[in-house]
Write an enzyme that holds these catalytic residues in place. Structure first.
Site, PDB file in Angstrom:
ATOM      1  N   ASP A 221       0.758  -1.256   0.006  1.00 11.06           N
ATOM      2  CA  ASP A 221       0.337  -0.089  -0.165  1.00 11.06           C
ATOM      3  C   ASP A 221       1.015   1.231  -0.010  1.00 11.06           C
ATOM      4  OD1 ASP A 221      -2.901   1.075   0.533  1.00 11.06           O
ATOM      5  OD2 ASP A 221      -1.515   2.012   2.084  1.00 11.06           O
ATOM      6  N   GLU A 286       1.525   0.058  -4.926  1.00 13.88           N
ATOM      7  CA  GLU A 286       0.369   0.798  -5.193  1.00 13.88           C
ATOM      8  C   GLU A 286       1.418   2.205  -5.421  1.00 13.88           C
ATOM      9  OE1 GLU A 286      -3.558   2.957  -3.730  1.00 13.88           O
ATOM     10  OE2 GLU A 286      -1.868   2.527  -2.224  1.00 13.88           O
TER      11      GLU A 286
END
Length: 557
Positions: A221, A286
């Site tokens: 993330d 990401e």
């Protein structure tokens, strides 16, 4: 490398002996199905999905023909950001189940031939994490500099102009230390100080815990947020187009000092060194950016074979919709990162579902869903599909009183947040709440989702679900689509066309993203034989490709 091996753990993961040694790069060309656990399937009636519910529905995922599942966070958390604020990296939050439930999920997934990818949130924790509780206690304890602390300006204001993604200053005052701490997201999500090697070691040990438990990879993330400028220099203004909602001033800054820092590369090398101890384990990062910077970061983070396996950015998760846009993004990536591998996605848990995002200008949602599935699954790269995408679910239109996402609550009504893409899956059109729960769901199930339920589409050959199953089976059986090269063909208007080649197999893939019929002349000498039974009406005759609106054709060379 100074991170430690847990007592009793080996340097080889338990699943290593079971890995397919013929293809440790299984992730290259894999199709990954993202599951948002809160919204997939509830089994205990509390209105929140759980790990047992995922196990119950794994047969649906396997029947699609995907290669892996990605689980959004299920870790212990106060749920201020619904699991992306972790208070125990090694615990399963009770709302989702137990570690035993997770082990059962891994066992069932592997038995079905599905690999398991889990989220890892390494840039920040919850303010309820024991590390932060100790860090904020005083300025001299052993974890005092595990987070990013800074003194105020002389007038008491924050140390610089950095803004938080979810609004307001990125700095929060702490009265105990009489300092500010950095939070790139919510105030309850303090940023870890990865300039501190001990923090890196601790995070890598948390990653190792899950590798030892049988996971096959990680979605990292916000991986471009790991480091900050230690000089705390102000961000300059930004005048270009931002992926950030216009209501949010975060888009007014050029974020060159609070993220995207060059120090990130060395830490990603440490991550890759750990993954190398677990043959077949992978990472996908990401990148919270779009445009030229996103492509440059994707290239930097994945090139050379010593950092991440692949990345995705927000270029395809934003509103622009045109054949030219999709072609430009892919060509720019190919030019910038020749030795890298991308992961492409059109929808996920953070953005408006693409059937709604791109539906304008009279596009039929079913035809749109079908042709975009074909395009996504034909691009060079791996693919991430978001739960409900295979049903063609549109974005849910929720009332303000139904919102729970702090991002949406803050910027309503100009930006409605992320709840509209997070509503529960619909399994049974006639069952209460679409078969998701017997209780009250944490977000309402929209009435217009019920006719799109799995049971309604499963036996309809013309459905979006049937189209995904056909395309995934087709992709799986054509190496050129899984691992082949890509070369674009000259085209005009809203046609995007390219060829894919691998190991002697060549395919032509052409898509009309416009709503009116269109034609494409293939290059002289390029003979292509259309492949039937893929659910599209496009044809090729005498080197002329004819496509209806929102249509596709695949052909053998």
């Amino acid at each position: 490398m100074t991170f430690t091996i847990a007592p009793g753990a080996s340097a080889q993961s338990p699943q290593a002996d079971q890995q397919d040694q013929k293809d440790l790069e299984w992730w290259r060309g894999a199709v990954i199905y993202q599951i948002y656990p809160r919204s997939f399937q509830d089994t205990d009636g509390d209105g929140i999905g759980d790990l047992k519910g995922i196990v119950r529905r794994l047969d649906h995922v396997a029947a699609l023909g995907v290669d892996a599942i990605w689980l959004s966070p299920f870790f212990t958390s106060p749920m201020k950001d619904f699991g992306y604020d972790i208070s125990d990296y090694r615990g399963v939050d009770p709302i989702f189940g137990t570690l035993d439930d997770f082990d059962a999920l891994v066992e069932k997934a592997h038995a079905l031939g599905l690999r398991i990818i889990i989220d890892q949130v390494l840039s920040h924790t919850s303010d309820q994490h024991p590390w932060f509780a100790q860090s904020r206690a005083d300025r001299t304890n052993a974890k005092a500099d595990w987070y990013v602390w800074a003194d105020p300006e002389a007038d008491g204001t924050p140390p610089n102009n950095w803004l938080a993604v979810f609004g307001g200053s990125a700095w929060e005052w702490d009265s105990r230390r009489r300092q500010y701490y950095l939070h790139n997201f919510l105030t309850s999500q303090p940023d870890l100080n990865l300039h501190n090697r001990a923090v890196q070691d601790a995070l890598l040990n948390e990653v190792r815990f899950w590798l030892d438990r049988g996971v096959d990879g990680f979605r990292l993330d916000a991986c471009n947020f790991y480091f900050h400028d230690p000089m705390l220099r102000n961000n300059p203004p930004f005048t270009g187009e931002s992926e950030v909602p216009r209501a949010n001033p975060y888009g007014f800054q050029d974020h060159v000092f609070d993220k995207n820092r060059p120090e990130n590369l060395d830490f990603l090398r440490r991550v890759r060194a750990l993954m190398a101890l677990y043959p077949g384990a992978m990472t996908v990062g990401e990148i919270g950016e779009s445009g030229e910077r996103a492509l440059a970061l994707m290239a930097a983070y994945t090139c050379g074979g010593d950092k991440l396996n692949m990345c995705y950015s927000f270029d395809f998760l934003a509103p622009p919709f045109s054949a030219g846009h999709f072609r430009r993004i892919v060509e720019r990536f190919e030019a910038a990162a020749a030795d890298s591998w991308p992961c492409w996605a059109f929808s996920n848990h953070d953005v408006t579902r693409h059937v709604s995002r791109w539906r304008g200008e009279g596009r039929d949602p079913v035809r749109l869903a079908r042709v975009m599935a074909a395009l996504l699954l034909a691009l060079r790269g791996s693919v991430s599909l978001y739960e409900g995408e295979e049903l063609g679910l549109p974005e849910a239109d929720l009332a303000f009183e139904d919102l729970v996402d702090p991002y949406g609550v803050r910027f309503w009504p100009d930006f409605k947040g992320r709840d509209g893409c997070r509503t529960p899956m619909v399994w049974d059109a006639a069952a209460p709440h679409g078969g998701f729960t017997t209780g009250r769901p944490w977000l309402p199930v929209p009435a217009d989702h019920l006719p799109l339920a799995v049971d309604r589409q499963s036996h309809d050959a013309g459905s979006v679900l049937a189209q995904y199953r056909r395309l995934l089976a087709f992709r799986r059986h054509h190496p050129a689509l899984v691992k082949g090269s890509i070369r674009f063909l000259d085209s005009a208007g809203e046609i995007i066309a390219f060829r894919r080649d691998f190991g002697g197999e060549g395919l032509v893939c052409a898509f009309n993203l416009g709503t009116e019929p269109a034609t494409l002349e293939l290059p002289e000498g390029l003979a292509a034989e259309p492949i039937a039974d893929l659910g599209f009406s496009g044809t090729i005759r005498d080197a002329c490709v004819r496509l209806e609106g929102l249509d596709a054709v695949f052909a053998r060379l």
